[in-house]
Design a protein around this motif. Structure first.
Motif, PDB file in Angstrom:
ATOM      1  N   GLU A 104       0.846  -1.199   0.000  1.00  0.00           N
ATOM      2  CA  GLU A 104       0.000   0.000   0.000  1.00  0.00           C
ATOM      3  C   GLU A 104       0.885   1.254   0.000  1.00  0.00           C
ATOM      4  N   PHE A 105       0.568   2.177  -0.902  1.00  0.00           N
ATOM      5  CA  PHE A 105       1.282   3.459  -0.988  1.00  0.00           C
ATOM      6  C   PHE A 105       0.275   4.594  -0.907  1.00  0.00           C
ATOM      7  N   LYS A 106       0.689   5.678  -0.294  1.00  0.00           N
ATOM      8  CA  LYS A 106      -0.104   6.910  -0.309  1.00  0.00           C
ATOM      9  C   LYS A 106       0.772   8.018  -0.878  1.00  0.00           C
ATOM     10  N   ILE A 107       0.304   8.660  -1.955  1.00  0.00           N
ATOM     11  CA  ILE A 107       1.055   9.770  -2.549  1.00  0.00           C
ATOM     12  C   ILE A 107       0.109  10.931  -2.856  1.00  0.00           C
ATOM     13  N   ALA A 108       0.636  12.131  -2.788  1.00  0.00           N
ATOM     14  CA  ALA A 108      -0.179  13.320  -3.053  1.00  0.00           C
ATOM     15  C   ALA A 108      -0.516  13.399  -4.531  1.00  0.00           C
ATOM     16  N   ALA A 109      -1.765  13.764  -4.810  1.00  0.00           N
ATOM     17  CA  ALA A 109      -2.223  13.945  -6.193  1.00  0.00           C
ATOM     18  C   ALA A 109      -2.485  15.423  -6.448  1.00  0.00           C
ATOM     19  N   GLN A 110      -2.678  15.760  -7.712  1.00  0.00           N
ATOM     20  CA  GLN A 110      -3.105  17.106  -8.079  1.00  0.00           C
ATOM     21  C   GLN A 110      -4.428  17.012  -8.818  1.00  0.00           C
ATOM     22  N   SER A 111      -5.142  18.091  -8.841  1.00  0.00           N
ATOM     23  CA  SER A 111      -6.415  18.110  -9.546  1.00  0.00           C
ATOM     24  C   SER A 111      -6.188  17.917 -11.034  1.00  0.00           C
ATOM     25  N   GLY A 112      -6.971  17.037 -11.633  1.00  0.00           N
ATOM     26  CA  GLY A 112      -6.834  16.776 -13.062  1.00  0.00           C
ATOM     27  C   GLY A 112      -7.303  17.926 -13.934  1.00  0.00           C
ATOM     28  N   THR A 113      -8.051  18.852 -13.351  1.00  0.00           N
ATOM     29  CA  THR A 113      -8.580  19.977 -14.145  1.00  0.00           C
ATOM     30  C   THR A 113      -7.461  20.913 -14.621  1.00  0.00           C
ATOM     31  N   ASP A 114      -6.303  20.878 -13.940  1.00  0.00           N
ATOM     32  CA  ASP A 114      -5.182  21.743 -14.330  1.00  0.00           C
ATOM     33  C   ASP A 114      -4.351  21.148 -15.463  1.00  0.00           C
ATOM     34  N   PHE A 115      -4.595  19.899 -15.805  1.00  0.00           N
ATOM     35  CA  PHE A 115      -3.781  19.213 -16.813  1.00  0.00           C
ATOM     36  C   PHE A 115      -4.198  19.681 -18.208  1.00  0.00           C
ATOM     37  N   PRO A 116      -3.215  20.049 -19.065  1.00  0.00           N
ATOM     38  CA  PRO A 116      -3.588  20.557 -20.396  1.00  0.00           C
ATOM     39  C   PRO A 116      -4.199  19.467 -21.279  1.00  0.00           C
ATOM     40  N   GLU A 117      -5.297  19.822 -21.940  1.00  0.00           N
ATOM     41  CA  GLU A 117      -5.961  18.869 -22.832  1.00  0.00           C
ATOM     42  C   GLU A 117      -5.137  18.658 -24.097  1.00  0.00           C
ATOM     43  N   LEU A 118      -5.230  17.460 -24.661  1.00  0.00           N
ATOM     44  CA  LEU A 118      -4.605  17.206 -25.954  1.00  0.00           C
ATOM     45  C   LEU A 118      -5.375  17.959 -27.032  1.00  0.00           C
ATOM     46  N   PRO A 119      -4.686  18.426 -28.070  1.00  0.00           N
ATOM     47  CA  PRO A 119      -5.399  19.136 -29.153  1.00  0.00           C
ATOM     48  C   PRO A 119      -6.494  18.260 -29.747  1.00  0.00           C
ATOM     49  N   LYS A 120      -7.602  18.866 -30.085  1.00  0.00           N
ATOM     50  CA  LYS A 120      -8.703  18.141 -30.733  1.00  0.00           C
ATOM     51  C   LYS A 120      -8.403  18.038 -32.224  1.00  0.00           C
ATOM     52  N   ILE A 121      -8.383  16.814 -32.730  1.00  0.00           N
ATOM     53  CA  ILE A 121      -8.050  16.577 -34.133  1.00  0.00           C
ATOM     54  C   ILE A 121      -9.295  16.070 -34.861  1.00  0.00           C
ATOM     55  N   GLU A 122      -9.679  16.773 -35.915  1.00  0.00           N
ATOM     56  CA  GLU A 122     -10.788  16.289 -36.755  1.00  0.00           C
ATOM     57  C   GLU A 122     -10.340  15.031 -37.486  1.00  0.00           C
ATOM     58  N   ARG A 123     -11.127  13.974 -37.352  1.00  0.00           N
ATOM     59  CA  ARG A 123     -10.715  12.706 -37.957  1.00  0.00           C
ATOM     60  C   ARG A 123     -11.366  12.526 -39.320  1.00  0.00           C
ATOM     61  N   ASP A 124     -10.956  13.367 -40.273  1.00  0.00           N
ATOM     62  CA  ASP A 124     -11.510  13.210 -41.612  1.00  0.00           C
ATOM     63  C   ASP A 124     -10.441  12.745 -42.619  1.00  0.00           C
ATOM     64  N   LYS A 125      -9.309  13.448 -42.720  1.00  0.00           N
ATOM     65  CA  LYS A 125      -8.242  13.007 -43.631  1.00  0.00           C
ATOM     66  C   LYS A 125      -7.391  11.955 -42.929  1.00  0.00           C
ATOM     67  N   SER A 126      -7.328  10.758 -43.463  1.00  0.00           N
ATOM     68  CA  SER A 126      -6.521   9.734 -42.781  1.00  0.00           C
ATOM     69  C   SER A 126      -5.945   8.735 -43.766  1.00  0.00           C
ATOM     70  N   ILE A 127      -4.884   8.040 -43.308  1.00  0.00           N
ATOM     71  CA  ILE A 127      -4.375   6.865 -44.007  1.00  0.00           C
ATOM     72  C   ILE A 127      -4.227   5.754 -42.975  1.00  0.00           C
ATOM     73  N   THR A 128      -4.293   4.515 -43.436  1.00  0.00           N
ATOM     74  CA  THR A 128      -4.154   3.373 -42.528  1.00  0.00           C
ATOM     75  C   THR A 128      -3.131   2.403 -43.103  1.00  0.00           C
TER      76      THR A 128
END
Length: 368
Positions: A104-128
């Motif tokens: 068992e470990f206890k460690i301090a956390a931070q609020s996730g609301t401060d974490f920067p969001e990843l850029p939103k990418i439109e998924r229209d042009k793609s290759i596979t």
């Protein structure tokens, strides 16, 4: 938050997102991994503002939540846990408890609301394509990405879609590495320059399994790689890349075909002498049916001979052996063709038949 998952799933996910965690930053939140619950899943995210990676694993969610944990200590804890179910709970004071079997470990956390969001990418042009194919293409070009920041655009690789194929090109001022692979469907033409760091990190995530695929989406400023359970988003480099097509001429005065492995081993042996001699070149002399490779420094001399099929004129030329070794190591063919114009022009290493790869290497002027 109250969530549980297997140790193996959690460790794999942590190892994936760690590749995007910042180690030197003035924003402490970027040194964290974001943990978010999502129905029956736990999503982990690393983001250094240039490269962002998300990884999702199955989990039992008793209480939803979103927190950030310091990546270094969290990853070390997970790595050392027993092979068992891991339970993560976070209280109102943002204290995270990590339990697994009798640990068992206890460690301090931070609020996730401060974490920067990843850029939103439109998924229209793609290759596979297959992850294993893209992994190979990166392996066969990444070594000649420029490391100096004098021309930032060359610290990335050109990814180009045209004529029904994916082309990848890297240039560092002394050499050009080129690979292409056909795409299964016709795609709209496009080209972007992706940071070498991004490609180096994601190639470690790619699977070698034949059936595993990756979908790639493009915008003006970002590229997204969708691996199924993991998503990688990277910023693109801005600027104009070298017009590499003009570099690869089919003209030659001298052309040899040679056993790739034998040539590689000969150059590596000759380089043992030149390596100690402050970047002294190796010299290559071609006449009739043989190639002679020599190295001559204060340390000593090396002499190698191997058979070749030669077309055209005899030639003497010198190279930094490292550049030849780097290219020959990543080629999978048994035999290669090498084209030369003169002792002052670059050589081109390519397949005996076909054009799926090409390596251009500048020579070193000989003091005769």
């Amino acid at each position: 938050m109250k969530v549980s998952c297997t140790k193996n799933d959690l460790l794999n996910s942590v190892n994936i997102v760690l590749k995007a965690v910042s180690s030197r930053t003035t924003l402490p939140i970027l040194e964290c991994i974001l943990l978010e619950t999502d129905q029956n899943a736990l999503k982990l995210t690393g983001n250094d503002l240039e490269l962002g990676i998300e990884s999702t694993i199955p989990a039992t969610v008793e209480k939803s939540g979103c927190i950030a944990l310091e990546a270094k200590i969290f990853s070390e804890i997970v790595r050392k846990l027993p092979e068992d179910e891991v339970k993560i709970t976070v209280d109102a004071n943002l204290m995270a408890t990590i339990k697994c079997a009798n640990s068992e470990f206890k460690i301090a956390a931070q609020s996730g609301t401060d974490f920067p969001e990843l850029p939103k990418i439109e998924r229209d042009k793609s290759i596979t394509l297959k992850q294993s194919t893209l992994k190979d293409m990166i392996r066969q070009t990444i070594f000649s990405v420029a490391t100096e920041e004098t021309r930032p655009i060359l610290t990335g690789e050109l990814i180009q879609i045209k004529n029904g194929a994916l082309h990848m090109v890297s240039v560092d001022g002394y050499r050009v590495s080129y690979r292409k692979t056909p795409l299964s469907v016709e795609n709209e033409e496009n080209e972007v320059v992706v940071p070498g760091k991004t490609l180096g990190e994601i190639s470690k995530i790619f699977s070698s399994e034949e059936e595993d695929q990756v979908s790639i989406y493009f915008t003006d400023k970002h590229i997204l790689f969708d691996l199924g359970d993991s998503t990688v988003v990277s910023r693109l480099l801005e600027g104009e890349f070298l017009k590499y097509e003009n570099s690869f001429s089919e003209d030659y005065e001298t052309r040899i075909t040679v056993d790739r492995k034998a040539l590689l081993m000969s150059i590596e042996r000759a380089a043992l002498i030149s390596r100690e001699g402050k970047k002294n070149p190796i010299k290559m002399e071609m006449d009739s049916d043989r190639l002679v490779i020599t190295s001559n420094t204060e340390l000593g001399t090396a002499h190698e001979e191997l058979p070749v099929n030669l077309e055209g004129k005899d030639l003497m030329i010198a190279f930094n052996p490292k550049y030849l070794i780097d290219a020959l190591k990543v080629i999978d063919d048994d035999e290669v063709a090498i084209l030369f114009m003169s002792s002052l022009n670059p050589c081109i290493i390519q397949p005996v038949n076909g054009n799926e790869y090409k390596y251009l290497i500048l020579p070193i002027r000989l003091n005769v």
